[in-house]
Scaffold this active site. Sequence first.
Site, PDB file in Angstrom:
ATOM      1  N   ALA A  11       1.196  -1.131  -0.242  1.00 27.42           N
ATOM      2  CA  ALA A  11      -0.037  -0.113   0.036  1.00 27.42           C
ATOM      3  C   ALA A  11       1.018   1.545   0.135  1.00 27.42           C
ATOM      4  CB  ALA A  11      -0.685  -0.306   0.955  1.00 27.42           C
ATOM      5  N   CYS A  59      12.977   3.365   1.341  1.00 21.05           N
ATOM      6  CA  CYS A  59      12.714   4.716   1.124  1.00 21.05           C
ATOM      7  C   CYS A  59      13.604   5.513   2.452  1.00 21.05           C
ATOM      8  CB  CYS A  59      12.212   5.682   0.802  1.00 21.05           C
ATOM      9  SG  CYS A  59      11.074   5.135   2.217  1.00 21.05           S
TER      10      CYS A  59
HETATM   11  N1  SAM Z   1       5.284  -0.130  -1.867  1.00 22.94           N
HETATM   12  C1  SAM Z   1       4.393   0.989  -1.524  1.00 22.94           C
HETATM   13  C2  SAM Z   1       3.972   1.225  -2.677  1.00 22.94           C
HETATM   14  O1  SAM Z   1       4.764   2.413  -3.548  1.00 22.94           O
HETATM   15  O2  SAM Z   1       3.641   2.365  -2.550  1.00 22.94           O
HETATM   16  C3  SAM Z   1       4.836   1.369  -0.277  1.00 22.94           C
HETATM   17  C4  SAM Z   1       5.159   0.331   0.841  1.00 22.94           C
HETATM   18  S1  SAM Z   1       6.031   1.585   1.897  1.00 22.94           S
HETATM   19  C5  SAM Z   1       7.803   1.537   2.379  1.00 22.94           C
HETATM   20  C6  SAM Z   1       5.076  -0.280   3.588  1.00 22.94           C
HETATM   21  C7  SAM Z   1       4.186  -0.614   3.347  1.00 22.94           C
HETATM   22  O3  SAM Z   1       4.676  -1.683   4.736  1.00 22.94           O
HETATM   23  C8  SAM Z   1       3.544   0.473   4.553  1.00 22.94           C
HETATM   24  O4  SAM Z   1       2.075   0.710   3.946  1.00 22.94           O
HETATM   25  C9  SAM Z   1       2.988  -0.681   6.440  1.00 22.94           C
HETATM   26  O5  SAM Z   1       1.623  -0.706   5.823  1.00 22.94           O
HETATM   27  C10 SAM Z   1       3.042  -2.112   5.219  1.00 22.94           C
HETATM   28  N2  SAM Z   1       3.830  -2.627   6.817  1.00 22.94           N
HETATM   29  C11 SAM Z   1       4.755  -2.447   7.725  1.00 22.94           C
HETATM   30  N3  SAM Z   1       4.278  -3.477   8.264  1.00 22.94           N
HETATM   31  C12 SAM Z   1       4.190  -4.933   7.449  1.00 22.94           C
HETATM   32  C13 SAM Z   1       3.682  -6.211   7.770  1.00 22.94           C
HETATM   33  N4  SAM Z   1       3.998  -6.600   8.792  1.00 22.94           N
HETATM   34  N5  SAM Z   1       3.021  -6.807   6.635  1.00 22.94           N
HETATM   35  C14 SAM Z   1       2.492  -6.230   5.753  1.00 22.94           C
HETATM   36  N6  SAM Z   1       2.582  -4.861   4.901  1.00 22.94           N
HETATM   37  C15 SAM Z   1       2.937  -3.856   6.461  1.00 22.94           C
END
Ligand code: SAM
Length: 417
Positions: A192, A321
């Site tokens: 997300a 990032c």
């Molecule tokens: N890939 C996304 C994009 O390009 O739009 C951005 C991702 S962001 C760097 C990291 C994401 O990891 C966040 O949306 C967060 O909610 C999610 N997150 C954190 N811990 C997680 C977990 N244990 N399992 C799955 N998602 C997780």
Amino acid sequence: MSFFPKVSFQREVEEYLTKVFRNNEQFQGLSVPVLEHPKLQDVLLIPVIGPRRDLQKQPSEVIVGAQCGYAVLRGAHVYVPGIVSTSRFLKAGDLVSVYSDIEGKCKRGAKEFGGVKVFLGNGISEVTRSDIFSSSGPVNGLGIRMTEPVYLSPSFDGVLPRLLFLQNLPSVVVSHVLNPQPGERILDMCAAPGGKTTHLAALMHDQGEVIAMDKVANKVKKMKQNAELLQLKCIKAFCYDGTKALAAEEREAGQEGPPFLPESFDRVLLDAPCSGMGQRPNMAYPLTLKEVTSYQPLQRKLFTVAVQLLKPGGVLVYSTCTITLSENEEQVAWALKTFPCLQLQPQDPHVGGEGMRGAGLPPAQLKLLQRFDPSAAALQGTALDSVQGCREADLIALANKDCIGFFIASFTKRSSR
Ligand code: SAM
């Protein structure tokens, strides 16, 4: 910015955007460069121009919250809910200077503020003070129309929403490095709001399956909306904790979502949750040291699941990032030691720099990593007159550097045979 899925429209889109930006009052008739990226055919680059140091500050001040401040630096106007305080006699039509309260110390409704504030530019107020802080609650809608922002960055609000997706350059590079093919089964583990997910699906011409997981339900909802807007049907989004995505036992027949059996995916993207130190714009860093150091173990847990879910011969791309050694090169060194089945791969395209020394990786492996370090470009800034007279090749070279801080590593998993 990347745009998809109808890549053949690139020239028309470019001309359309050039026209839209020429009519933007902030640019006062100056042409905003819209550039094709020479290595990425689904990317148009729009340089952000600034900081403009010649703007005259106004006596009437408006203070906005940090989130609203970031949006203004990215080209937005100020909406009423973002306003924290204004000068005592603010009325519609007034010319005002807008500041961001980066420490969150300004009291709502204050008539003056002496705390730490960052100048964001000048604008025209669309509201009076009482509209904002009335007892019946604030009105919504436009508060300050930014006419002279410190950074010129055109707003994409409502601009070709079914065709374009605004992303930072390194984020676009990640999906190309993963290189998903039509018909494949891809896992996007932390997906997300879906910038990379939708890009992956578009690169696959919407054929195959992109399983997109995220732990946060609201973000998954947003990701589904983005997929729908771009009419990408091969995306299946689930709210799920990636660390638990490996099935301990057989799945039920017909089960679409997580957990998954080992070796279920042709390619896996782990765009990991991280300390986010590469994010721009950024005027204050809110995380404690304890929070910053909490990411390395979480990333390792997610990485371990990613390796197990990947088919032999498959590709795993790890990205963050952030700029810390502990979340980037140290993770790569750990991964190569922990999973002898993994092999570090060259990346295509490679537009960033190489990996940083300090984690024990030899120079040949550092060359295979891609690190975007905007520090030099960020200090220099991009002046309006230099953009007007600049050669396209120089602007593209600048755009490749003047982006967020980011890190990418690509691995393949050897067959056990
Ligand atoms: N890939 C996304 C994009 O390009 O739009 C951005 C991702 S962001 C760097 C990291 C994401 O990891 C966040 O949306 C967060 O909610 C999610 N997150 C954190 N811990 C997680 C977990 N244990 N399992 C799955 N998602 C997780």
